[in-house]
Write an enzyme that holds these catalytic residues in place. Structure first.
Site, PDB file in Angstrom:
ATOM      1  N   GLU A   1       0.817  -1.214   0.000  1.00 16.86           N
ATOM      2  CA  GLU A   1       0.000   0.000   0.000  1.00 16.86           C
ATOM      3  C   GLU A   1       0.848   1.261   0.000  1.00 16.86           C
ATOM      4  OE1 GLU A   1      -2.924  -2.024   3.366  1.00 16.86           O
ATOM      5  OE2 GLU A   1      -1.696  -0.293   3.848  1.00 16.86           O
TER       6      GLU A   1
ATOM      7  N   CYS B   1       2.982   8.308   2.191  1.00 21.57           N
ATOM      8  CA  CYS B   1       3.436   7.256   3.107  1.00 21.57           C
ATOM      9  C   CYS B   1       3.758   6.017   2.268  1.00 21.57           C
ATOM     10  CB  CYS B   1       2.327   6.976   4.117  1.00 21.57           C
ATOM     11  SG  CYS B   1       2.738   5.655   5.254  1.00 21.57           S
TER      12      CYS B   1
ATOM     13  N   CYS C   1       5.313  -8.035   7.359  1.00 25.48           N
ATOM     14  CA  CYS C   1       6.295  -7.527   8.323  1.00 25.48           C
ATOM     15  C   CYS C   1       6.661  -8.658   9.281  1.00 25.48           C
ATOM     16  CB  CYS C   1       5.680  -6.363   9.109  1.00 25.48           C
ATOM     17  SG  CYS C   1       6.856  -5.432  10.107  1.00 25.48           S
TER      18      CYS C   1
ATOM     19  N   CYS D   1       4.255  -6.336  16.114  1.00 23.93           N
ATOM     20  CA  CYS D   1       3.844  -5.377  17.148  1.00 23.93           C
ATOM     21  C   CYS D   1       2.372  -5.662  17.464  1.00 23.93           C
ATOM     22  CB  CYS D   1       4.024  -3.941  16.669  1.00 23.93           C
ATOM     23  SG  CYS D   1       5.755  -3.568  16.322  1.00 23.93           S
TER      24      CYS D   1
ATOM     25  N   CYS E   1      -0.496  -3.561  15.802  1.00 31.14           N
ATOM     26  CA  CYS E   1      -0.371  -3.222  14.372  1.00 31.14           C
ATOM     27  C   CYS E   1      -0.998  -4.305  13.514  1.00 31.14           C
ATOM     28  CB  CYS E   1       1.096  -3.043  14.002  1.00 31.14           C
ATOM     29  SG  CYS E   1       1.324  -2.729  12.232  1.00 31.14           S
TER      30      CYS E   1
ATOM     31  N   GLY F   1       5.810  -2.729   6.814  1.00 30.08           N
ATOM     32  CA  GLY F   1       7.167  -3.256   6.890  1.00 30.08           C
ATOM     33  C   GLY F   1       8.107  -2.426   7.739  1.00 30.08           C
ATOM     34  N   GLU F   2       9.295  -2.974   7.966  1.00 31.01           N
ATOM     35  CA  GLU F   2      10.319  -2.291   8.752  1.00 31.01           C
ATOM     36  C   GLU F   2      11.445  -1.874   7.793  1.00 31.01           C
ATOM     37  OE1 GLU F   2      11.052  -0.986  11.767  1.00 31.01           O
ATOM     38  OE2 GLU F   2      12.950  -0.565  10.788  1.00 31.01           O
TER      39      GLU F   2
ATOM     40  N   SER G   1      10.755   5.791   9.534  1.00 29.56           N
ATOM     41  CA  SER G   1      10.262   5.347  10.837  1.00 29.56           C
ATOM     42  C   SER G   1      10.717   3.923  11.106  1.00 29.56           C
ATOM     43  CB  SER G   1       8.725   5.413  10.839  1.00 29.56           C
ATOM     44  OG  SER G   1       8.222   4.947  12.063  1.00 29.56           O
TER      45      SER G   1
ATOM     46  N   LEU H   1       8.185   4.328  19.626  1.00 26.01           N
ATOM     47  CA  LEU H   1       8.543   4.037  21.017  1.00 26.01           C
ATOM     48  C   LEU H   1       7.415   3.276  21.723  1.00 26.01           C
ATOM     49  CD1 LEU H   1      10.991   4.635  22.843  1.00 26.01           C
ATOM     50  CD2 LEU H   1       9.681   6.544  23.788  1.00 26.01           C
ATOM     51  N   HIS H   2       6.272   3.915  21.853  1.00 19.23           N
ATOM     52  CA  HIS H   2       5.027   3.290  22.315  1.00 19.23           C
ATOM     53  C   HIS H   2       4.987   2.806  23.766  1.00 19.23           C
ATOM     54  CE1 HIS H   2       3.973   3.700  18.197  1.00 19.23           C
ATOM     55  NE2 HIS H   2       4.514   2.588  17.755  1.00 19.23           N
TER      56      HIS H   2
ATOM     57  N   CYS I   1      -2.074   1.441   8.527  1.00 21.89           N
ATOM     58  CA  CYS I   1      -1.115   0.437   8.094  1.00 21.89           C
ATOM     59  C   CYS I   1      -1.682  -0.980   7.912  1.00 21.89           C
ATOM     60  CB  CYS I   1      -0.028   0.425   9.172  1.00 21.89           C
ATOM     61  SG  CYS I   1       1.405  -0.467   8.743  1.00 21.89           S
TER      62      CYS I   1
HETATM   63  N1  SAH Z   1       8.086  -0.571  11.045  1.00 19.39           N
HETATM   64  C1  SAH Z   1       8.156   0.855  11.119  1.00 19.39           C
HETATM   65  C2  SAH Z   1       7.245   1.602  10.155  1.00 19.39           C
HETATM   66  C3  SAH Z   1       5.835   1.104   9.952  1.00 19.39           C
HETATM   67  S1  SAH Z   1       4.527   1.469  11.055  1.00 19.39           S
HETATM   68  C4  SAH Z   1       7.896   1.300  12.546  1.00 19.39           C
HETATM   69  O1  SAH Z   1       7.544   0.481  13.366  1.00 19.39           O
HETATM   70  O2  SAH Z   1       8.102   2.473  12.840  1.00 19.39           O
HETATM   71  C5  SAH Z   1       4.283   3.207  11.110  1.00 19.39           C
HETATM   72  C6  SAH Z   1       3.727   3.671  12.473  1.00 19.39           C
HETATM   73  O3  SAH Z   1       2.331   3.317  12.645  1.00 19.39           O
HETATM   74  C7  SAH Z   1       4.468   3.036  13.640  1.00 19.39           C
HETATM   75  O4  SAH Z   1       4.701   3.990  14.651  1.00 19.39           O
HETATM   76  C8  SAH Z   1       3.462   2.015  14.125  1.00 19.39           C
HETATM   77  O5  SAH Z   1       3.753   1.622  15.422  1.00 19.39           O
HETATM   78  C9  SAH Z   1       2.148   2.747  13.938  1.00 19.39           C
HETATM   79  N2  SAH Z   1       0.962   1.888  13.935  1.00 19.39           N
HETATM   80  C10 SAH Z   1       0.830   0.639  13.443  1.00 19.39           C
HETATM   81  N3  SAH Z   1      -0.431   0.180  13.643  1.00 19.39           N
HETATM   82  C11 SAH Z   1      -1.120   1.153  14.254  1.00 19.39           C
HETATM   83  C12 SAH Z   1      -2.476   1.269  14.728  1.00 19.39           C
HETATM   84  N4  SAH Z   1      -3.359   0.283  14.579  1.00 19.39           N
HETATM   85  N5  SAH Z   1      -2.842   2.429  15.317  1.00 19.39           N
HETATM   86  C13 SAH Z   1      -1.956   3.445  15.447  1.00 19.39           C
HETATM   87  N6  SAH Z   1      -0.677   3.392  15.035  1.00 19.39           N
HETATM   88  C14 SAH Z   1      -0.248   2.258  14.459  1.00 19.39           C
END
Ligand code: SAH
Length: 385
Positions: free
Chosen positions: A116, A129, A136, A140, A143, A191-192, A223, A246-247, A365
């Site tokens: 996407e 984006c 991936c 997480c 995600c 993806g990362e 990111s 970070l989260h 995402c």
């Molecule tokens: N792998 C990379 C880039 C992809 S995700 C990374 O982790 O940074 C891009 C951002 O969207 C990341 O901060 C991810 O944690 C966040 N994200 C993924 N799913 C989400 C969701 N359901 N709600 C809010 N943010 C989300």
């Protein structure tokens, strides 16, 4: 790599493409090739190497969709190109426009895999984006892409082609100097990116080339969930802005919601942020923080975040959790997000709250890709029944 150039010591016959032929036997596309690869294409067709500069201009500055349009090239070269290559972009499996103007594409590549990309219009700017992988590996917990297994890395060409698709949609050719619909790029799709570093690096070099797509490194943000060993290298070699997902403010919680933390815990991650080149108050690291109700959204979490980021030129981007069916989390209430933001702000950091965009077209995402798979599976099941 799909588009690796064949070093052409002697001019190859026009029938021998300098890039890999797509699996279905179609002609290969020039879209997404690096300068070196384009050089090999031109010399492979028996032409002097300087023609590659002109070809580059047509592909990436003018966005040419046909070889016929390339009027500065000789007719014979245009004919040779025509018989050997295409200027094709990936097929569009879906293209959606949200009520708020956010647009989303699901692109299908030569092997049928999909990824996407999204365009988010804002006042005076527009952000694209971009995805780095199909699926991936990170899993997480919040995600949606994390629920899809990794299928493969995207090639540099496939990464570049995402921006080309959006530029086509706005007909933003030739590359404008001002008044662009597309001003910023975020590597925040599926993806990362730092697990696909070589292809990302090649793609970003193409995107940043001043004689082509011409996106400034200051306008590009990569990111990462925290692939610590690749972070400084990314800053040194590419010079793009960094965002870190970070989260969580404790290893205990982060191990659970961003499992890469077990490999590279908070201390190592924040040390890598401190070492990131060219960071200063005018050019800060963005810390993304998804707000999960009763999980990481308390005032105590906010205070700990301020303490952890002390000494790092940081801006905190609070992201209301974007729910998906079956997700084990809920979105934090607005009040909790505001209190959290106020504490972070009072602690001397910039705090912004991300405005959810494109929810009606599943712009978060991984969501569109999953939805299209569900539809396809349903269609298959209907055929079997
Ligand atoms: N792998 C990379 C880039 C992809 S995700 C990374 O982790 O940074 C891009 C951002 O969207 C990341 O901060 C991810 O944690 C966040 N994200 C993924 N799913 C989400 C969701 N359901 N709600 C809010 N943010 C989300």
């Amino acid at each position: 790599m799909e588009h690796a150039a064949t070093p052409a010591t002697t001019p190859a016959s026009p029938a021998t493409p300098a890039v890999a032929v797509p699996p279905d036997g179609a002609l290969p596309s020039l879209v997404g090739l690096s300068r070196e690869e384009m050089g090999a294409v031109v010399t492979g067709l028996g032409e002097p190497a300087f023609r590659a500069k002109q070809l580059w201009h047509w592909v990436y500055h003018r966005g040419a969709r046909s070889f016929d349009a390339m009027t500065s090239l000789s007719k014979s070269l245009r004919e040779k190109l025509e018989g050997t290559y295409t200027l094709d972009r990936p097929a569009e499996s879906a293209a959606l426009v949200s009520d708020d103007g956010t647009r989303k594409w699901l692109l299908r590549f030569g092997d049928g895999r999909e990824a996407e990309c999204v365009h988010i219009p804002e006042s005076g700017r527009g952000t694209v984006c971009i995805s780095s992988q199909v699926g991936c590996t990170l899993t997480c917990a919040f995600c949606h892409t994390g629920t899809q297994r990794l299928v493969r890395n995207l090639t540099a060409a496939e990464i570049v082609a995402q921006l080309m698709t959006v530029r086509d949609a706005f007909d933003e050719w030739p590359t404008p100097q001002v008044d662009r619909n597309i001003t910023n790029i975020v590597m925040m799709g599926m993806g990362e990116p730092l697990y696909n570093y070589d292809n990302i690096a090649q793609a970003l070099r193409i995107l940043m080339d001043g004689e082509g797509l011409s996106v400034s490194r200051r306008k590009i943000t990569l990111s990462t969930a925290g692939v610590v060993p690749m972070m400084v290298r990314c800053g040194e070699e590419l010079g793009v802005n960094l965002a870190v997902s970070l989260h969580a403010v404790t290893d205990e919680l982060r191990d659970h919601i961003v499992p890469i933390n077990k490999k590279y815990p908070l201390k190592e991650l924040l040390d890598a942020c401190r070492a990131y080149p060219r960071v200063n108050n005018a050019r800060r690291i963005t810390f993304e923080y998804v707000m999960l109700k009763d999980v990481n959204d308390s005032p105590a979490d906010a205070r700990e975040l301020v303490r952890l980021l002390k000494g790092i030129p940081a801006k905190v981007n609070l992201i209301p959790f974007n729910p998906w069916p079956g997700a084990p989390f809920e979105t934090s209430p607005e009040g909790a997000v505001k209190t959290f933001a106020d504490i972070v702000h009072a602690g001397g950091l910039i705090a912004t709250v991300r405005n959810p965009r494109g929810r009606d077209i599943m712009a978060a995402c991984g969501q569109l890709k999953s939805a299209s798979e569900v539809v396809r599976k349903a269609k298959r099941a209907a055929k079997i029944a």
